[in-house]
Design a protein around this motif. Structure first.
Motif, PDB file in Angstrom:
ATOM      1  N   MET A 357       0.853  -1.619  -0.239  1.00  0.00           N
ATOM      2  CA  MET A 357      -0.391  -0.214  -0.179  1.00  0.00           C
ATOM      3  C   MET A 357       1.322   1.235   0.097  1.00  0.00           C
ATOM      4  SD  MET A 357      -2.972   0.990   2.630  1.00  0.00           S
ATOM      5  CE  MET A 357      -2.107   0.036   4.184  1.00  0.00           C
ATOM      6  N   PRO A 358       1.889   1.147   0.936  1.00  0.00           N
ATOM      7  CA  PRO A 358       2.792   2.089   0.340  1.00  0.00           C
ATOM      8  C   PRO A 358       3.487   2.876  -0.251  1.00  0.00           C
ATOM      9  CG  PRO A 358       3.374   1.076   2.420  1.00  0.00           C
ATOM     10  CD  PRO A 358       2.262   0.797   1.915  1.00  0.00           C
ATOM     11  N   ARG A 359       3.754   2.036  -1.087  1.00  0.00           N
ATOM     12  CA  ARG A 359       4.452   2.042  -1.968  1.00  0.00           C
ATOM     13  C   ARG A 359       3.946   2.034  -3.365  1.00  0.00           C
ATOM     14  NH1 ARG A 359       6.795  -0.743   1.966  1.00  0.00           N
ATOM     15  NH2 ARG A 359       8.709  -1.423   2.136  1.00  0.00           N
ATOM     16  N   VAL A 360       3.029   1.603  -3.013  1.00  0.00           N
ATOM     17  CA  VAL A 360       2.236   2.665  -5.107  1.00  0.00           C
ATOM     18  C   VAL A 360       1.689   3.870  -4.498  1.00  0.00           C
ATOM     19  CG1 VAL A 360       0.083   2.473  -5.439  1.00  0.00           C
ATOM     20  CG2 VAL A 360       0.801  -0.328  -5.610  1.00  0.00           C
ATOM     21  N   ILE A 361       0.773   4.278  -3.195  1.00  0.00           N
ATOM     22  CA  ILE A 361       1.206   5.582  -2.842  1.00  0.00           C
ATOM     23  C   ILE A 361       2.270   6.364  -2.758  1.00  0.00           C
ATOM     24  CG2 ILE A 361       0.731   7.367  -0.895  1.00  0.00           C
ATOM     25  CD1 ILE A 361      -1.150   5.265   0.777  1.00  0.00           C
ATOM     26  N   TYR A 362       3.418   6.012  -2.794  1.00  0.00           N
ATOM     27  CA  TYR A 362       4.967   6.708  -3.366  1.00  0.00           C
ATOM     28  C   TYR A 362       5.267   6.962  -4.244  1.00  0.00           C
ATOM     29  CZ  TYR A 362       9.970   6.157  -3.931  1.00  0.00           C
ATOM     30  OH  TYR A 362      11.123   6.697  -4.627  1.00  0.00           O
ATOM     31  N   ALA A 363       5.050   5.777  -5.478  1.00  0.00           N
ATOM     32  CA  ALA A 363       5.034   6.077  -6.554  1.00  0.00           C
ATOM     33  C   ALA A 363       4.662   6.852  -6.979  1.00  0.00           C
ATOM     34  CB  ALA A 363       5.562   4.675  -7.537  1.00  0.00           C
ATOM     35  N   MET A 364       3.229   7.307  -7.194  1.00  0.00           N
ATOM     36  CA  MET A 364       2.461   7.791  -7.378  1.00  0.00           C
ATOM     37  C   MET A 364       2.648   9.009  -6.504  1.00  0.00           C
ATOM     38  SD  MET A 364      -1.264   6.625  -7.452  1.00  0.00           S
ATOM     39  CE  MET A 364      -2.481   7.376  -7.879  1.00  0.00           C
ATOM     40  N   ALA A 365       2.875   9.626  -5.902  1.00  0.00           N
ATOM     41  CA  ALA A 365       3.285  10.178  -5.125  1.00  0.00           C
ATOM     42  C   ALA A 365       5.284  11.055  -5.878  1.00  0.00           C
ATOM     43  CB  ALA A 365       3.585  10.692  -3.455  1.00  0.00           C
ATOM     44  N   GLU A 366       5.602  10.527  -5.857  1.00  0.00           N
ATOM     45  CA  GLU A 366       6.545  10.773  -6.708  1.00  0.00           C
ATOM     46  C   GLU A 366       6.286  11.346  -7.765  1.00  0.00           C
ATOM     47  OE1 GLU A 366      11.308   8.571  -6.629  1.00  0.00           O
ATOM     48  OE2 GLU A 366       9.487   7.552  -7.203  1.00  0.00           O
ATOM     49  N   ASP A 367       5.953  10.679  -8.177  1.00  0.00           N
ATOM     50  CA  ASP A 367       5.269  11.404 -10.026  1.00  0.00           C
ATOM     51  C   ASP A 367       4.353  12.387  -9.759  1.00  0.00           C
ATOM     52  OD1 ASP A 367       6.336   9.055 -11.305  1.00  0.00           O
ATOM     53  OD2 ASP A 367       4.877   8.105 -11.382  1.00  0.00           O
ATOM     54  N   GLY A 368       4.323  13.314  -8.846  1.00  0.00           N
ATOM     55  CA  GLY A 368       2.785  14.021  -8.416  1.00  0.00           C
ATOM     56  C   GLY A 368       2.031  13.747  -8.568  1.00  0.00           C
ATOM     57  N   LEU A 369       1.008  12.696  -8.851  1.00  0.00           N
ATOM     58  CA  LEU A 369      -0.364  12.409  -9.281  1.00  0.00           C
ATOM     59  C   LEU A 369      -0.873  12.213  -8.110  1.00  0.00           C
ATOM     60  CD1 LEU A 369      -0.406  10.173 -11.441  1.00  0.00           C
ATOM     61  CD2 LEU A 369       0.204  12.664 -11.992  1.00  0.00           C
ATOM     62  N   LEU A 370      -0.330  12.321  -6.522  1.00  0.00           N
ATOM     63  CA  LEU A 370      -0.212  12.183  -5.569  1.00  0.00           C
ATOM     64  C   LEU A 370       0.739  13.670  -5.353  1.00  0.00           C
ATOM     65  CD1 LEU A 370      -1.382   9.118  -4.211  1.00  0.00           C
ATOM     66  CD2 LEU A 370      -3.217  10.919  -4.765  1.00  0.00           C
ATOM     67  N   PHE A 371       0.027  13.972  -3.601  1.00  0.00           N
ATOM     68  CA  PHE A 371       0.826  15.373  -2.778  1.00  0.00           C
ATOM     69  C   PHE A 371       2.264  14.718  -2.326  1.00  0.00           C
ATOM     70  CE2 PHE A 371      -4.224  14.598  -1.431  1.00  0.00           C
ATOM     71  CZ  PHE A 371      -4.342  16.082  -1.974  1.00  0.00           C
ATOM     72  N   ARG A 372       2.734  15.634  -2.981  1.00  0.00           N
ATOM     73  CA  ARG A 372       4.427  15.356  -2.714  1.00  0.00           C
ATOM     74  C   ARG A 372       5.660  14.922  -1.532  1.00  0.00           C
ATOM     75  NH1 ARG A 372       6.671  18.095  -6.997  1.00  0.00           N
ATOM     76  NH2 ARG A 372       5.938  17.081  -9.051  1.00  0.00           N
ATOM     77  N   GLY A 373       4.525  15.075  -0.654  1.00  0.00           N
ATOM     78  CA  GLY A 373       4.884  15.294   0.886  1.00  0.00           C
ATOM     79  C   GLY A 373       4.787  13.452   1.023  1.00  0.00           C
ATOM     80  N   LEU A 374       3.849  12.805   0.139  1.00  0.00           N
ATOM     81  CA  LEU A 374       3.855  11.357   0.863  1.00  0.00           C
ATOM     82  C   LEU A 374       4.690  10.872  -0.395  1.00  0.00           C
ATOM     83  CD1 LEU A 374       0.004  11.646   0.409  1.00  0.00           C
ATOM     84  CD2 LEU A 374       0.769  10.613   2.148  1.00  0.00           C
ATOM     85  N   ALA A 375       5.629  10.746  -0.503  1.00  0.00           N
ATOM     86  CA  ALA A 375       7.026  10.295  -0.889  1.00  0.00           C
ATOM     87  C   ALA A 375       8.209  10.537  -0.708  1.00  0.00           C
ATOM     88  CB  ALA A 375       7.134  11.242  -2.331  1.00  0.00           C
ATOM     89  N   ARG A 376       8.243  11.397   0.646  1.00  0.00           N
ATOM     90  CA  ARG A 376       9.451  10.829   1.489  1.00  0.00           C
ATOM     91  C   ARG A 376       9.809   9.552   2.068  1.00  0.00           C
ATOM     92  NH1 ARG A 376       9.092  13.652   7.730  1.00  0.00           N
ATOM     93  NH2 ARG A 376      11.640  13.056   8.154  1.00  0.00           N
ATOM     94  N   ILE A 377      11.467   9.550   1.873  1.00  0.00           N
ATOM     95  CA  ILE A 377      11.822   8.590   2.303  1.00  0.00           C
ATOM     96  C   ILE A 377      12.678   8.400   3.563  1.00  0.00           C
ATOM     97  CG2 ILE A 377      13.689   6.970   1.286  1.00  0.00           C
ATOM     98  CD1 ILE A 377      10.881   6.591  -0.193  1.00  0.00           C
TER      99      ILE A 377
END
Length: 616
Positions: A357-377
């Motif tokens: 679940m978080p890995r799909v959210i991370y991939a979408m956020a890293e591409d900018g389709l979801l809120f960028r803050g969710l791509a934090r590692i």
């Protein structure tokens, strides 16, 4: 002016992502998982508590002893999607699973829909398994937990909420969220432990069942049913006899049961989300998917055979089939072993639902389709910490407040949609020419690229001259594939809504089905005649284009079986998703400032992905 605006807007919806790593994103997640870790994740996610319940429910009323054939058919159907995931896992070793696969082949809007529905599937799956874990543990200790909650909170709650808030399920989800934050290696270790215990318990059940089983239970007659009715104090608990024997409900029962059993194999796609954390993803992901499905099939096959050998199928208890079966053969203490296995299966299944679940959210956020803050590692654990905390908290709240039994079909729609898109992507991508659509090429490099000369004869649908894909042949496959999906959807609707008219020989319905089959076969032949890309891969789907087409049909047909209420819920979820996409994602996408012209091919870009080269 309006026409130009509409064209630009349409181009945004279908622009496809280049697989060249984002600046600063390469290697952000730790490559620490081996093939055994991926197999344990796949088996743990797929082989949940359903193995202890599903066989009893299907065998009693739907298939009888032929449930073993139901699981065989369901496993073969799942392998169709599994092989497509395996090829893409070998080709695209990145996080994102079906979301990323759709992005690089179909386009941004379709990718967002895929990822958004994967998130829905994982959230509902996590919350429902957490409540099942809480319920199973509560029943073992005499229902004390539920009794306390019912006495503490008001019984007057809205009908769409649970009868009482399940704080135990919430605590369980938050605890495992903490495990996921620690790192992928630690999560895989916990999953391996619980999956190993689960497999040991299943092995005990299968061996015990074969020892105590009786082959006569696969050859039951009407006389046996009369004796069972006469000796039973509660005849209403007996299931139907059907025609007796090994296939009491005919081939219709086998296929009906297989459609139900298919959902028992959902979960292997968790392996495809580990592309950036597997040590050798191009080898480990295909192996992990195939081995996981094989182990799950053996477990389902063994448990269903054991159950129907120990107890006549019409006497199976649907809610607790294995404990009641052991009670009937005089092995009552074995029910405690079954209870331990159930809790271990639920734990590994819960981790399996939470891990991707978080890995799909991370991939979408890293591409900018979801809120960028969710791509934090996280700097130390190298896990997507914000996506993990956000998804875990949301799933925990849903487990706290909702029953979720009515949302299980909604979870299935999202998963089946993802399976269909992965099969479509494999079908399309194999026929695309070798062109690297790097968006960082210099003008000189672009001028030096070889130009594929198109001959008028090469546009022949059934007899292309070129032995390697060209732009023209790639476009032909794209068009044929989209037409195939449309025809398969119409055929699935026909079979789902009017099956009796189709198979009873009704002139209109039967002629329509036959015409659709002929068109589908013809288009499949056209695709088959196009040249395939010869680029070497660690794994390639065999029998292209037949296997992806069959996979799409199976998945779309099962989606058409869902109720209108489920589709209405799906519509509500999509409205929320479109609000996020059109309000935020389409404007903040990392493709927004890049070349607007969508690539016509992505095959070489996938195969020359620097991440792939590094991990290979």
């Amino acid at each position: 002016m309006l026409h130009q605006y509409v064209c630009q807007f349409g181009q945004k919806l279908v622009r496809r992502r280049s697989l060249e790593p984002r600046d600063g994103s390469e290697g952000r997640m730790a490559r620490c998982l081996n093939t055994l870790d991926l197999v344990s994740l796949g088996v743990g996610s797929t082989l949940g508590a359903g193995v202890y319940i599903l066989a009893g429910a299907v065998a009693k009323d739907i298939a009888g002893p032929s449930i073993v054939l139901c699981f065989l058919v369901a496993a073969l159907s799942s392998v169709l999607s599994g092989l497509c995931y395996a090829e893409f896992g070998a080709r695209v070793p990145c996080s994102g699973s079906a979301y990323l696969y759709s992005y690089v082949t179909v386009g941004q809007l379709c990718a967002f829909i895929t990822g958004w529905n994967l998130i829905l599937s994982y959230i509902i799956g996590t919350a429902s398994v957490a409540r099942a874990w809480s319920s199973a543990f509560d029943s073992l200790i005499g229902n004390h937990i539920s009794q306390v909650f019912k006495e503490t909170f008001s019984p007057h709650v809205p009908h769409f909420l649970a009868k009482y808030p399940d704080f135990f399920a919430l605590g369980l989800v938050l605890l495992l969220t903490g495990v996921l934050v620690l790192g992928a290696r630690e999560s895989a270790l916990v999953t391996k432990v619980f999956t190993a215990i689960n497999l040991l318990v299943l092995s005990f059940i299968i061996l015990s069942g074969f020892i105590k089983g009786d082959l006569h239970n696969w050859q039951l007659t009407e006389q046996d049913y009369k004796l069972a009715t006469a000796g039973s104090n509660d005849t209403s608990s007996l299931g139907p006899l059907g025609s007796g024997g090994f296939v009491p409900f005919g081939f219709g029962g086998i296929f009906h049961g297989a459609a139900t059993c298919f959902f028992g194999f959902i979960g292997f796609d968790v392996i495809a989300t580990t592309g950036e954390e597997a040590r050798n993803p191009q080898r480990s992901i295909p192996l992990g998917i195939v081995i996981s499905l094989f182990i799950c099939f053996l477990a389902y096959f063994g448990v269903s055979a054991t159950l129907t050998l120990m107890v006549p199928y019409y006497q199976i208890h649907p809610n607790s089939p294995l404990p009641q079966a052991f009670l009937q053969v005089g092995w009552d203490p074995a029910r405690y072993v079954v209870a331990v296995g159930t809790l271990c299966a639920l734990t590994s299944s819960l981790l399996g639902a939470m891990f991707p679940m978080p890995r799909v959210i991370y991939a979408m956020a890293e591409d900018g389709l979801l809120f960028r803050g969710l791509a934090r590692i996280h700097a130390r654990t190298r896990t997507p910490i914000m996506a993990t905390l956000a998804s875990g908290t949301l799933a925990g709240v849903m487990a706290l407040l909702f029953e979720l039994t009515d949302l299980v079909d909604l979870m299935s729609i999202g998963t089946l949609l993802a399976y269909s898109l992965v099969s479509f992507s494999v079908l399309v991508l194999r026929y695309q020419p070798d062109q690297n659509f790097s968006k960082k090429k210099t003008k000189e490099e672009t001028e030096m690229d070889p130009v594929v000369e198109e001959s008028p004869l090469e546009s022949s649908l059934l007899d292309p001259i070129s032995t390697t894909p060209t732009l023209k042949s790639g476009q032909i496959v794209y068009g044929c594939a989209f037409l195939l999906v449309l025809l398969l959807t119409i055929l699935s609707l026909l079979l789902a809504l009017w099956p009796s008219q189709v198979f009873s020989g009704d002139p209109g319905f039967t002629a329509g089905a036959v015409l659709l089959l002929l068109l589908i076969a013809g288009i499949t032949v056209i695709i088959w005649r196009q040249p395939q890309n010869p680029s070497p891969l660690h794994f390639r789907v065999p029998a292209l284009p037949v296997l992806p087409v069959l996979s799409i049909f199976v998945n779309v047909y099962l989606m058409m079986q869902m109720s209108s209420v489920t589709w209405a819920q799906f519509g509500v979820w999509m409205v929320i998703g479109f609000a996020i996409y059109f309000g935020y994602g389409i404007r903040h996408s990392l493709e927004e400032n890049s070349d607007q012209e969508p690539p016509t091919s992505t095959s070489q870009a996938l195969d020359k992905n620097p991440r792939s080269a590094k991990s290979a």
